[in-house]
Design an enzyme around this catalytic site. Structure first.
Site, mmCIF file in Angstrom:
data_model
loop_
_atom_site.group_PDB
_atom_site.id
_atom_site.type_symbol
_atom_site.label_atom_id
_atom_site.label_comp_id
_atom_site.label_asym_id
_atom_site.label_seq_id
_atom_site.Cartn_x
_atom_site.Cartn_y
_atom_site.Cartn_z
ATOM 1 N N MET A 96 104.384 -38.141 35.906
ATOM 2 C CA MET A 96 103.273 -38.298 34.959
ATOM 3 C C MET A 96 102.986 -36.958 34.296
ATOM 4 O O MET A 96 101.907 -36.753 33.729
ATOM 5 C CB MET A 96 102.033 -38.839 35.667
ATOM 6 C CG MET A 96 102.270 -40.223 36.279
ATOM 7 S SD MET A 96 100.779 -41.193 36.496
ATOM 8 C CE MET A 96 99.859 -40.143 37.597
ATOM 9 N N GLY B 39 109.079 -37.843 45.290
ATOM 10 C CA GLY B 39 108.585 -36.896 46.287
ATOM 11 C C GLY B 39 108.073 -37.588 47.538
ATOM 12 O O GLY B 39 107.401 -38.622 47.459
ATOM 13 N N GLU B 40 108.355 -36.974 48.690
ATOM 14 C CA GLU B 40 107.804 -37.495 49.962
ATOM 15 C C GLU B 40 106.302 -37.256 50.055
ATOM 16 O O GLU B 40 105.633 -37.824 50.906
ATOM 17 C CB GLU B 40 108.482 -36.807 51.144
ATOM 18 C CG GLU B 40 109.881 -37.311 51.395
ATOM 19 C CD GLU B 40 110.504 -36.682 52.624
ATOM 20 O OE1 GLU B 40 109.909 -35.756 53.204
ATOM 21 O OE2 GLU B 40 111.616 -37.126 52.981
ATOM 22 N N GLN C 299 98.118 -47.758 36.751
ATOM 23 C CA GLN C 299 97.912 -47.341 38.137
ATOM 24 C C GLN C 299 96.585 -46.609 38.329
ATOM 25 O O GLN C 299 96.305 -46.107 39.406
ATOM 26 C CB GLN C 299 99.099 -46.525 38.654
ATOM 27 C CG GLN C 299 99.296 -45.166 38.018
ATOM 28 C CD GLN C 299 100.624 -44.554 38.409
ATOM 29 O OE1 GLN C 299 101.688 -44.937 37.936
ATOM 30 N NE2 GLN C 299 100.593 -43.578 39.300
ATOM 31 N N HIS D 222 107.780 -31.098 41.454
ATOM 32 C CA HIS D 222 108.561 -31.950 40.538
ATOM 33 C C HIS D 222 109.911 -31.287 40.230
ATOM 34 O O HIS D 222 110.946 -31.954 40.173
ATOM 35 C CB HIS D 222 107.833 -32.125 39.203
ATOM 36 C CG HIS D 222 106.525 -32.838 39.285
ATOM 37 N ND1 HIS D 222 105.326 -32.197 39.086
ATOM 38 C CD2 HIS D 222 106.231 -34.136 39.506
ATOM 39 C CE1 HIS D 222 104.338 -33.074 39.177
ATOM 40 N NE2 HIS D 222 104.853 -34.254 39.451
ATOM 41 N N ASP E 280 106.156 -26.959 40.857
ATOM 42 C CA ASP E 280 107.445 -26.714 41.515
ATOM 43 C C ASP E 280 107.921 -27.901 42.351
ATOM 44 O O ASP E 280 109.118 -28.046 42.592
ATOM 45 C CB ASP E 280 107.351 -25.467 42.411
ATOM 46 C CG ASP E 280 107.312 -24.194 41.571
ATOM 47 O OD1 ASP E 280 107.510 -24.287 40.335
ATOM 48 O OD2 ASP E 280 107.069 -23.116 42.141
ATOM 49 N N ALA F 4 102.306 -32.745 33.920
ATOM 50 C CA ALA F 4 101.585 -31.677 34.625
ATOM 51 C C ALA F 4 102.489 -31.146 35.736
ATOM 52 O O ALA F 4 102.096 -31.067 36.903
ATOM 53 C CB ALA F 4 100.243 -32.174 35.172
#
Ligand code: PAF
Length: 290
Positions: free
Chosen positions: A38, A155-156, A69, A45, A43, A40
Site C-alpha cells: 500500500m 511480510g511475516e 480493507q 518492504h 526497509d 509508504a
C-alpha cells in the site's frame, strides 16, 4: 505507457498497460515476482523486493491503498501516500515496475464479487477489523489475476494475512508461489511498519516493549512453559505497558487455531495487537517446538 508523475522507475497505472508489459516479459521467458503493497515503503518492504529478486528476473511492486480493507473511521484518508519517494526506493533496490492501479478500475461501479475465507480469518485481527480480510483477499486475488506472477512475497509481520493468502491460493488453485519474508526491525526490536510514523517520541519508545514481551513469551513456550500460563504472563505485561490490548496469544503456527493447555506440541506463533496512544500496532514471533 505512463499517465502519472515522472518516477525513478517505469510505472503503469492501468490493467491494459500492465498486461502489455507482462506479456512481453513472458515472451522472453522471464520469471516474474510480485510484491503487493500500500506504499509508504520502508526497509521491510524493500527486503521483500530483494527476496523476490533472488529467484525472479523481473519484480513488479503494486502500490494501492485498498479502500475495501479499511472500515469507516479507520485511517484510509490519513494513510501516507508517497508514490514518488516509494519509486525512488524501489529503483535503488532494483525493482523493475511499479503498478499503481486506479481505484475506479480496481472496483468498477456496481462490482458485486468479493473473496471471503473462513479458517485463518477467524479471531485475532478479525475481531476488531471484521471487514479486513475480505478486503485483503479480494484485492490480492484481483492483483494476482492482473499481474499473473510466478512468485509473490508477503511480510511475516502481517502473519495472519500471510496465512490467509496461502490458504486462498491453495483453495482457489491460483498458480502463484507464496513466500513469507522475515520481519525487519529497528535496532531496539520495533517491527518496521508504515504506521510507525504516527508515533510521537514517547510513544515510539514505549512501542519497542512489544517485541520484548513477544520474545519473552516465545522463549517461555520454547522452553516448555504451559501455554495458558505463559499467555497470561504476556497479557499482564502488555496491559501494563500499553494503552490498550486487543490480543496477546499463542496459536498454531499454520492453522492459527488456539492451542491446548500444557507445553506446545507443535510449532506455535505468538501474536499481539496493542495500542500506543491512538496507534494500533501488531507484531508476532515464532515459537517452534523444541
Ligand atoms: O499488507 C499490505 O500492505 C496490504 O494488506 C496488501 C497485501 C498490499 C493488500 O492491500
Amino acid at each position: 505507457m505512463s499517465n502519472g508523475p515522472e518516477l525513478a522507475l517505469p510505472a503503469v497505472y492501468n490493467i491494459a498497460d500492465l498486461r502489455d508489459q507482462v506479456r512481453q516479459w513472458r515472451k522472453d521467458d522471464l520469471r516474474i515476482g510480485f510484491v503487493p503493497t500500500m506504499g509508504a515503503l520502508h526497509d521491510g518492504h524493500l527486503a521483500l523486493v530483494t527476496q523476490a529478486l533472488e529467484t525472479c528476473d523481473r519484480v513488479i511492486v503494486s502500490i494501492f491503498v485498498n479502500p475495501t480493507q479499511f472500515a469507516p473511521g479507520e485511517d484510509f484518508d490519513a494513510y501516507p501516500r508517497t508514490l514518488e519517494a516509494d519509486a525512488t526506493k524501489l529503483a535503488d533496490v532494483g525493482a523493475h515496475l511499479v503498478y499503481s492501479p486506479d481505484a475506479g478500475e480496481m472496483y468498477p461501479e456496481g462490482y458485486v464479487t468479493t473473496v471471503h475465507l473462513t479458517g485463518p480469518t477467524h479471531g485475532l485481527e478479525s475481531v476488531s477489523r471484521p471487514h479486513f480480510f475480505n478486503g485483503v483477499a479480494t484485492v490480492v486475488c484481483k492483483l494476482f489475476n492482473q499481474v499473473q506472477p510466478d512468485l509473490a512475497v508477503f511480510g511475516e509481520k502481517d502473519y495472519q494475512q500471510l496465512m490467509v493468502i496461502r490458504r486462498m491460493v491453495r483453495d482457489l488453485n491460483l498458480p502463484v508461489e507464496i513466500e513469507g519474508g522475515q520481519t525487519v526491525r529497528e535496532a531496539d526490536g520495533l517491527a518496521l511498519s508504515s504506521r510507525n510514523v504516527y508515533l510521537n517520541a514517547t510513544e515510539r519508545e514505549r512501542a519497542s516493549r512489544l517485541n520484548v514481551i513477544l520474545q519473552e513469551f516465545a522463549d517461555a513456550l520454547k522452553s516448555g512453559a504451559n501455554v495458558a500460563d505463559a499467555q497470561h504472563q504476556a497479557q499482564l505485561k502488555a496491559q501494563s505497558a500499553f494503552d490498550s490490548v486487543d490480543y496477546v496469544v499463542a496459536r498454531d503456527a499454520e492453522s492459527l487455531e488456539a492451542l491446548p493447555s500444557g507445553p506446545i506440541e507443535r510449532d506455535a506463533r505468538v501474536l499481539a495487537a496493542i495500542r500506543v496512544g491512538k496507534t494500533r500496532l501488531i507484531d508476532n514471533r515464532a515459537a517452534p517446538k523444541a
